[in-house]
Design an enzyme around this catalytic site. Structure first.
Site, mmCIF file in Angstrom:
data_model
loop_
_atom_site.group_PDB
_atom_site.id
_atom_site.type_symbol
_atom_site.label_atom_id
_atom_site.label_comp_id
_atom_site.label_asym_id
_atom_site.label_seq_id
_atom_site.Cartn_x
_atom_site.Cartn_y
_atom_site.Cartn_z
ATOM 1 C CG HIS A 161 -2.113 -0.892 1.062
ATOM 2 N ND1 HIS A 161 -3.375 -0.565 1.496
ATOM 3 C CD2 HIS A 161 -2.243 -2.119 0.499
ATOM 4 C CE1 HIS A 161 -4.216 -1.534 1.221
ATOM 5 N NE2 HIS A 161 -3.545 -2.499 0.622
ATOM 6 C CG ASP A 162 5.205 3.109 1.380
ATOM 7 O OD1 ASP A 162 5.326 3.946 0.479
ATOM 8 O OD2 ASP A 162 5.864 3.168 2.430
ATOM 9 C CB THR A 214 4.487 7.910 -3.940
ATOM 10 O OG1 THR A 214 4.216 7.497 -2.598
ATOM 11 C CG2 THR A 214 3.621 9.116 -4.266
ATOM 12 C CB SER A 220 2.372 6.824 0.223
ATOM 13 O OG SER A 220 2.866 5.649 -0.360
ATOM 14 C CG HIS A 387 -3.304 -12.523 -1.915
ATOM 15 N ND1 HIS A 387 -2.933 -11.985 -3.135
ATOM 16 C CD2 HIS A 387 -3.789 -11.492 -1.177
ATOM 17 C CE1 HIS A 387 -3.199 -10.696 -3.142
ATOM 18 N NE2 HIS A 387 -3.714 -10.367 -1.970
#
Length: 637
Positions: A161-162, A214, A220, A387
């Site tokens: 997610h960053d 980013t 982020s 996953h």
């Protein structure tokens, strides 16, 4: 020199695998020699069994060759007026103004790069057949030896997610289960948005895809990838971020969506880590304000973001990755990335001395992108498909009881994972609470990255929009991941190995010893190993002892993990007291692990419930034994 090259050419090419002749012919003479050393070790399959120092030399050779031949720019390099880095001594909201020679590099909406050229793909065999026969979980397989826990599984999504998320098209595609598998597919058909193909304006690679996050290591996932999201998460008081003071979890909007930097396709484990690092950011703000009374809200925020992002990067480098690749060689390599072989004590005392090898990547005099504008790559995204780490149920623990053997709390109840994802997951987490969620994840081993271990509940998943709202169409995630790699022209398993200078397989028995896996691979792909999907190959591949991931995935990590640090001026030329403050540098230097961060905010958790050395290994595991042999002189068992 030309005579020497000619003299060596014939025996040289006779020795190396024929698939590498073309690549080696383009190498410099020095690189040819390095390749010969690396390839010799590869043919023997022994690099991970070499003494630690020799193993690290092998990795340095491999990393150098990848930096020379496996960084491909997608899109033209912008030509414009250079900005003055002094004007931007902070991380911008959208990732721009980091690279002094290219203000847009690493910004939101820039192209994904490549490690090898794109390969046109057909959607064969059918993704739903491959997912059903080779990936779907038959019986839950845990990661062995308590090596990795559910915090570690949550951490990597926290990092994703960053770093990465593809811009989607407005057109939808539908996949339908073929006749041979519909009874085994929770969804008989599902619809999803295509990845948007964008013209690059470049003659070599004509189209590419855009990253809406980013790709810098800039935190982020808690700060956002643009000014709009950043504005939502900030309090605009004392530099702080929004968090619930009552339950120490993320705040939520009127629709139940968490307020954080990135909330798309979240689950309770990621949300818990986001909340922890919001507290870390706010604690940094308090420490800075106490030390420097004249700092205003904006200054406090900017400094705290730099410091917290560096703490996250450091934890990933010398804590998470070390548990993922649990060998002395990788412990030495990852600590070398951050501190250099001179080590932490020397660096803390004298600062960065020498180049990359002696002093590490962090604190270099200038950033290094090896002539290719910084980005993360399509192949990087593909090898981070993990996953299978997720179980079917979260095992909640009873924290009102006394600790059992090795500080283990008794089992309280099992919560289905499907109740912990998305908006429903946020509600469930608020009922569980931060402490119980964190301790429960700490004491539960995650899944193994193997065939036949992909969670069935992810085959009927509610996906989300970037703003965290649910979409109406459910998706079959393993089938979708197979489709995405093909759609984005990521090479299949064998071709990726060739491109990354790894010896390709010629039969299924080279890939795995599992008789059932070999039989099913034959059934799905026939005898054609070239058809093998990358995700399937990564799960099937025999693992190096101590590695939770495949060697094929590891070589992508090897180059890109280095790149995330050395191309970023805030980890190199601007990693100093002037930019971070003296207190900020001290904060980063004295934080060595996730355990340190948890202990800073919740000492009662670490003191009472954590027995293991690392917060990423199962918490009832014994602490790491002391080894009197210096790290770089050790010999792997």
């Amino acid at each position: 020199m030309a005579f020497l090259q000619t003299l060596l050419a014939a025996p040289f090419y006779h020795f190396i695998h024929q698939d590498f002749h073309g690549l080696v012919s383009r190498m410099t003479f020095f690189d040819k020699l390095l390749f010969l050393i690396m390839h010799s070790v590869d043919k023997l399959g022994i690099w991970h069994r070499l003494p630690v120092l020799l193993g690290i030399i092998y990795l340095l050779i491999r990393r150098h060759l990848h930096q020379q031949y496996n960084l491909i720019n997608v899109g033209g390099t912008p030509v414009g007026v250079r900005f003055n880095p002094v004007d931007y001594p902070y991380r911008t909201a959208d990732g721009t103004y980091n690279d002094p020679f290219n203000e847009d590099a690493g910004g939101e909406g820039t192209f994904f790069g490549r490690n090898i050229p794109p390969v046109d793909q057909k959607h064969e065999p059918d993704p739903m057949v491959v997912a059903t026969k080779l990936l779907t979980r038959r019986k839950y397989i845990e990661t062995p030896n308590k090596q990795f826990n559910m915090i570690a599984a949550s951490w990597i999504q926290f990092m994703i997610h960053d770093w990465v998320d593809h811009l989607e098209d407005t057109n939808q595609v539908e996949l339908t289960a073929p006749r041979e598998v519909p009874s085994q597919c929770p969804l008989k058909a599902f619809r999803f948005y295509k990845t948007k193909e964008v013209p690059t304006g470049f003659y070599e690679i004509k189209t590419g895809t855009l990253n809406i996050r980013t790709p810098w290591w800039d935190g982020s996932s808690i700060y956002g990838s643009n000014a709009k999201v950043m504005g939502k998460v900030r309090t605009y008081k004392d530099g702080k971020l929004k968090i619930s003071k009552e339950d120490r979890l993320l705040l939520h909007d009127e629709n139940g969506i968490a307020i954080s930097g990135d909330v798309r396709n979240n689950w309770a484990g990621v949300s818990t880590l986001q909340a922890l690092f919001v507290k870390e950011h706010n604690a940094v703000c308090d420490a800075l304000k106490k030390e420097y009374h004249d700092l205003e809200d904006e200054d406090l925020y900017r400094h705290a973001r730099l410091i917290t992002s560096a703490v996250i990067a450091k934890i990933h480098t010398i804590d998470w990755t070390v548990e993922l690749l649990k060998t002395d060689t990788m412990l030495g390599a990852m600590r070398g990335n951050w501190y250099g072989i001179l080590g932490k004590k020397f660096k803390d005392t004298f600062g960065h001395v020498g180049g990359v090898i002696l002093g590490g990547l962090v604190g270099l005099k200038k950033p290094e992108n090896h002539g290719v504008p910084y980005s993360l790559t399509e192949e990087f995204v593909s090898v981070y498909r993990m996953h299978s780490l997720l179980p079917d149920n979260l095992l909640l623990r009873d924290l009102s009881a006394s600790p059992g053997p090795n500080k283990s709390p008794p089992l309280f109840k099992e919560v289905p994972m499907k109740n912990l994802i998305g908006i429903m997951g946020e509600k469930t987490l608020s009922e569980i609470g931060f402490e119980r969620q964190m301790v429960s994840m700490g004491h539960q081993a995650c899944g193994a990255l193997k065939l036949f271990n992909y969670p069935m509940w992810l085959r009927d998943l509610i996906p989300q929009n970037p703003d965290g709202t649910d979409r109406p169409d459910h998706v079959d995630l393993p089938a979708l991941e197979l489709y995405r790699d093909r759609e984005r022209k990521v090479a299949r398993y064998n071709e990726l190995r060739r491109g990354m200078m790894l010896i390709p397989i010629s039969k299924w028995e080279h890939l795995t010893d599992d008789v059932e896996a070999i039989r099913t691979l034959h059934e799905v792909y026939g005898d054609n190993v070239e058809k093998l999907d990358l995700l399937v190959g990564l799960m099937a591949e025999k693992k190096i002892k101590g590695f939770a991931i495949s060697e094929t995935a590891f070589v992508i990590f090897l180059i890109m993990a280095t790149r995330r640090l050395e191309a970023d001026r805030f980890f190199t030329s601007y990693f100093n007291e002037e930019t971070y403050t003296k207190k900020g540098i001290e904060w980063v230097n004295t934080t060595e692990s996730l355990r340190d961060v948890i202990h800073r905010h919740y000492p009662e958790i670490t003191d009472k419930w954590m027995n293991s050395t690392s917060a990423f290994s199962v918490w009832d595991k014994p602490p790491n034994p002391r080894n009197l042999i210096p790290l770089y002189l050790r010999i792997p068992h």
